[in-house]
Design a protein around this motif. Sequence first.
Motif, mmCIF file in Angstrom:
data_model
loop_
_atom_site.group_PDB
_atom_site.id
_atom_site.type_symbol
_atom_site.label_atom_id
_atom_site.label_comp_id
_atom_site.label_asym_id
_atom_site.label_seq_id
_atom_site.Cartn_x
_atom_site.Cartn_y
_atom_site.Cartn_z
ATOM 1 N N MET A 5 -3.095 20.671 -4.759
ATOM 2 C CA MET A 5 -3.529 19.761 -3.729
ATOM 3 C C MET A 5 -3.935 18.308 -4.690
ATOM 4 S SD MET A 5 -7.014 19.841 -1.422
ATOM 5 C CE MET A 5 -6.269 21.343 -0.638
ATOM 6 N N THR A 6 -3.525 17.403 -4.156
ATOM 7 C CA THR A 6 -3.793 16.047 -4.791
ATOM 8 C C THR A 6 -5.338 15.689 -4.725
ATOM 9 O OG1 THR A 6 -3.387 14.801 -3.041
ATOM 10 C CG2 THR A 6 -1.447 15.011 -4.626
ATOM 11 N N MET A 7 -5.979 15.110 -5.669
ATOM 12 C CA MET A 7 -7.187 14.587 -5.605
ATOM 13 C C MET A 7 -7.584 13.903 -4.254
ATOM 14 S SD MET A 7 -8.415 13.365 -9.520
ATOM 15 C CE MET A 7 -6.999 12.016 -9.654
ATOM 16 N N ALA A 8 -6.591 12.974 -3.733
ATOM 17 C CA ALA A 8 -6.896 12.261 -2.583
ATOM 18 C C ALA A 8 -6.953 13.056 -1.471
ATOM 19 C CB ALA A 8 -5.696 11.224 -2.300
ATOM 20 N N ALA A 9 -5.921 14.333 -1.407
ATOM 21 C CA ALA A 9 -5.930 15.391 -0.274
ATOM 22 C C ALA A 9 -7.246 15.946 -0.228
ATOM 23 C CB ALA A 9 -4.765 16.141 -0.458
ATOM 24 N N ARG A 10 -7.633 16.481 -1.602
ATOM 25 C CA ARG A 10 -8.979 16.990 -1.777
ATOM 26 C C ARG A 10 -10.145 16.278 -1.207
ATOM 27 N NH1 ARG A 10 -11.327 16.507 -7.521
ATOM 28 N NH2 ARG A 10 -11.683 14.490 -6.227
ATOM 29 N N ASP A 11 -10.247 14.914 -1.605
ATOM 30 C CA ASP A 11 -11.455 13.953 -1.144
ATOM 31 C C ASP A 11 -11.520 14.014 0.198
ATOM 32 O OD1 ASP A 11 -12.239 13.780 -3.691
ATOM 33 O OD2 ASP A 11 -11.261 11.861 -4.041
ATOM 34 N N ALA A 12 -10.164 14.094 0.881
ATOM 35 C CA ALA A 12 -10.098 13.771 2.395
ATOM 36 C C ALA A 12 -10.751 15.165 2.951
ATOM 37 C CB ALA A 12 -8.508 13.571 2.812
ATOM 38 N N ARG A 13 -10.254 16.153 2.629
ATOM 39 C CA ARG A 13 -10.686 17.348 3.149
ATOM 40 C C ARG A 13 -12.138 17.560 3.004
ATOM 41 N NH1 ARG A 13 -7.258 22.311 1.671
ATOM 42 N NH2 ARG A 13 -8.672 23.308 3.497
ATOM 43 N N LEU A 14 -12.675 17.131 1.718
ATOM 44 C CA LEU A 14 -14.110 17.350 1.623
ATOM 45 C C LEU A 14 -15.060 16.279 2.613
ATOM 46 C CD1 LEU A 14 -14.348 18.122 -2.040
ATOM 47 C CD2 LEU A 14 -14.941 19.612 -0.336
ATOM 48 N N ARG A 15 -14.437 15.068 2.626
ATOM 49 C CA ARG A 15 -14.970 13.902 3.307
ATOM 50 C C ARG A 15 -15.072 14.439 4.746
ATOM 51 N NH1 ARG A 15 -12.474 10.417 1.395
ATOM 52 N NH2 ARG A 15 -13.795 9.426 -0.199
ATOM 53 N N ALA A 16 -14.108 15.240 5.272
ATOM 54 C CA ALA A 16 -14.094 15.516 6.693
ATOM 55 C C ALA A 16 -15.278 16.747 6.815
ATOM 56 C CB ALA A 16 -12.822 16.338 7.091
ATOM 57 N N LEU A 17 -15.821 17.244 5.706
ATOM 58 C CA LEU A 17 -16.852 18.228 6.097
ATOM 59 C C LEU A 17 -18.491 17.461 6.258
ATOM 60 C CD1 LEU A 17 -16.169 20.880 3.357
ATOM 61 C CD2 LEU A 17 -15.945 21.120 5.913
ATOM 62 N N SER A 18 -18.303 16.150 6.073
ATOM 63 C CA SER A 18 -19.670 15.387 6.229
ATOM 64 C C SER A 18 -20.298 15.900 7.538
ATOM 65 C CB SER A 18 -19.494 13.892 6.185
ATOM 66 O OG SER A 18 -19.026 13.595 5.064
ATOM 67 N N PRO A 19 -19.599 15.701 8.679
ATOM 68 C CA PRO A 19 -20.580 16.064 9.949
ATOM 69 C C PRO A 19 -21.183 17.500 10.049
ATOM 70 C CG PRO A 19 -18.253 15.116 10.453
ATOM 71 C CD PRO A 19 -18.380 15.452 9.082
ATOM 72 N N VAL A 20 -20.349 18.480 9.109
ATOM 73 C CA VAL A 20 -20.733 20.027 9.078
ATOM 74 C C VAL A 20 -22.205 19.894 8.593
ATOM 75 C CG1 VAL A 20 -20.274 22.043 8.184
ATOM 76 C CG2 VAL A 20 -18.376 20.687 9.162
ATOM 77 N N PHE A 21 -22.161 19.128 7.341
ATOM 78 C CA PHE A 21 -23.606 19.401 6.536
ATOM 79 C C PHE A 21 -24.670 18.684 7.501
ATOM 80 C CE2 PHE A 21 -20.760 19.670 2.950
ATOM 81 C CZ PHE A 21 -21.598 20.411 2.153
ATOM 82 N N VAL A 22 -24.244 17.573 8.352
ATOM 83 C CA VAL A 22 -25.444 16.849 9.126
ATOM 84 C C VAL A 22 -25.890 17.920 10.184
ATOM 85 C CG1 VAL A 22 -25.809 15.105 10.795
ATOM 86 C CG2 VAL A 22 -24.562 14.562 9.154
ATOM 87 N N ASP A 23 -24.719 18.852 10.770
ATOM 88 C CA ASP A 23 -25.097 20.057 11.673
ATOM 89 C C ASP A 23 -25.837 21.113 10.973
ATOM 90 O OD1 ASP A 23 -24.693 21.238 14.331
ATOM 91 O OD2 ASP A 23 -23.497 22.399 13.145
ATOM 92 N N TYR A 66 -19.921 11.488 1.491
ATOM 93 C CA TYR A 66 -19.242 12.179 0.538
ATOM 94 C C TYR A 66 -19.134 11.295 -0.831
ATOM 95 C CZ TYR A 66 -15.262 14.391 -2.337
ATOM 96 O OH TYR A 66 -14.716 14.651 -3.242
ATOM 97 N N LEU A 67 -19.352 11.807 -1.921
ATOM 98 C CA LEU A 67 -19.116 11.079 -3.035
ATOM 99 C C LEU A 67 -18.121 11.842 -4.091
ATOM 100 C CD1 LEU A 67 -23.052 10.077 -3.717
ATOM 101 C CD2 LEU A 67 -21.203 8.718 -2.850
ATOM 102 N N PRO A 68 -17.187 11.386 -4.287
ATOM 103 C CA PRO A 68 -16.261 12.273 -5.127
ATOM 104 C C PRO A 68 -16.644 12.486 -6.513
ATOM 105 C CG PRO A 68 -14.968 10.380 -3.951
ATOM 106 C CD PRO A 68 -16.606 10.019 -3.794
ATOM 107 N N PRO A 69 -16.278 13.512 -7.175
ATOM 108 C CA PRO A 69 -16.737 13.748 -8.563
ATOM 109 C C PRO A 69 -16.129 12.762 -9.725
ATOM 110 C CG PRO A 69 -14.809 15.339 -7.856
ATOM 111 C CD PRO A 69 -15.244 14.614 -6.658
ATOM 112 N N ARG A 70 -16.972 12.517 -10.575
ATOM 113 C CA ARG A 70 -16.157 11.495 -11.531
ATOM 114 C C ARG A 70 -15.129 12.380 -12.464
ATOM 115 N NH1 ARG A 70 -17.546 13.721 -16.182
ATOM 116 N NH2 ARG A 70 -19.429 15.092 -16.622
ATOM 117 N N GLU A 71 -14.490 11.469 -13.096
ATOM 118 C CA GLU A 71 -13.389 12.060 -14.029
ATOM 119 C C GLU A 71 -13.746 13.157 -14.815
ATOM 120 O OE1 GLU A 71 -10.672 9.152 -15.534
ATOM 121 O OE2 GLU A 71 -10.190 8.360 -13.526
ATOM 122 N N GLU A 72 -13.174 14.013 -15.124
ATOM 123 C CA GLU A 72 -13.304 15.051 -16.023
ATOM 124 C C GLU A 72 -13.300 14.586 -17.631
ATOM 125 O OE1 GLU A 72 -12.421 20.045 -17.053
ATOM 126 O OE2 GLU A 72 -11.633 19.010 -15.465
#
Length: 299
Positions: A1-19, A37-43
């Motif tokens: 999975m690319t970092m962009a795809a990972r970030d998109a999937r995690l960002r979509a979880l934002s409403p779940v955290f609110v709930d 959602y704040l992406p992780p810094r580079e390793e």
Amino acid sequence: MTMAARDARLRALSPVFVDRVVLFVDGREIRPTNAEYLPPREERPGDLMPPLATFRLRGRMPSQARHLRWLYGLVIDPYPLKIRRADGRAVTEWIHGSDWSGVVDLSGQFRQVTRLEVARDYVALGYTHILPKGLDHILFVLGLFLLRLRVRPIFAQVTTFTVAHSITLALTMLGFVSLPSRIVEPLIALSIAYVAIENLMTDRLRPWRIVLVFGFGLLHGMGFASVLSDLGLPRDEFITALLSFNLGVEAGQLSVIAAAALCVMWCGQRPWYHRRVVVPISLAIAAIGGYWTVARAFL
């Protein structure tokens, strides 16, 4: 999975955290108003563990809050809850899955902010919404600037835009006007493309341009209001925060114009200025605005 795809999937979880995140403060349930959602810094070499992503939750905490309990109803495994207090001490507790945390003492952790502090914070928020975060608004202001390098047309357009977006920013935040972002955002992008395309056809300020800039300003004001709604406004200092945010936006716009003027000051009176400067930059702005219009409307 690319970092962009990972970030998109995690960002979509934002409403779940609110709930799923619940704070129980002095016997009263409080929910987050939004999650960012704040992406992780580079390793980096030497990291013992991969950098972690962060979800920043925002909400309103009573200024006189004394006790807090935490519930995170999304996991079943034990996890650590760490609360860093304003006095520098940190409280860490291991919580088992969906259990409530223990009672956290909040005594002395909150104070009433002053009007000056509210004004300072919201001026900064308004400014940073333009610079560096507001690329769409930056391009629109540049489109206005590029029409003609004269004080009068620049002043007329920017003043009209300011009055218009101030009106809808206030009306939207007060609850009198509301349009869904799926309508507002594509129209904002279209406004960027329009002013840039008109720059290709004329260098004179026509009356209809002022009318259109006013209409576009109304749309941009709704866009500003959407951001400000996410940030939230303090109920006790609503007007102060609203006016300060708008002032910060104006300061950001003036900074864009000042920077643009400094960049083209040396060539603004040359006969080739429109052909070599205005046309290519306006073409680029029009292309970006056109792409955003399609992307925001259909993608």
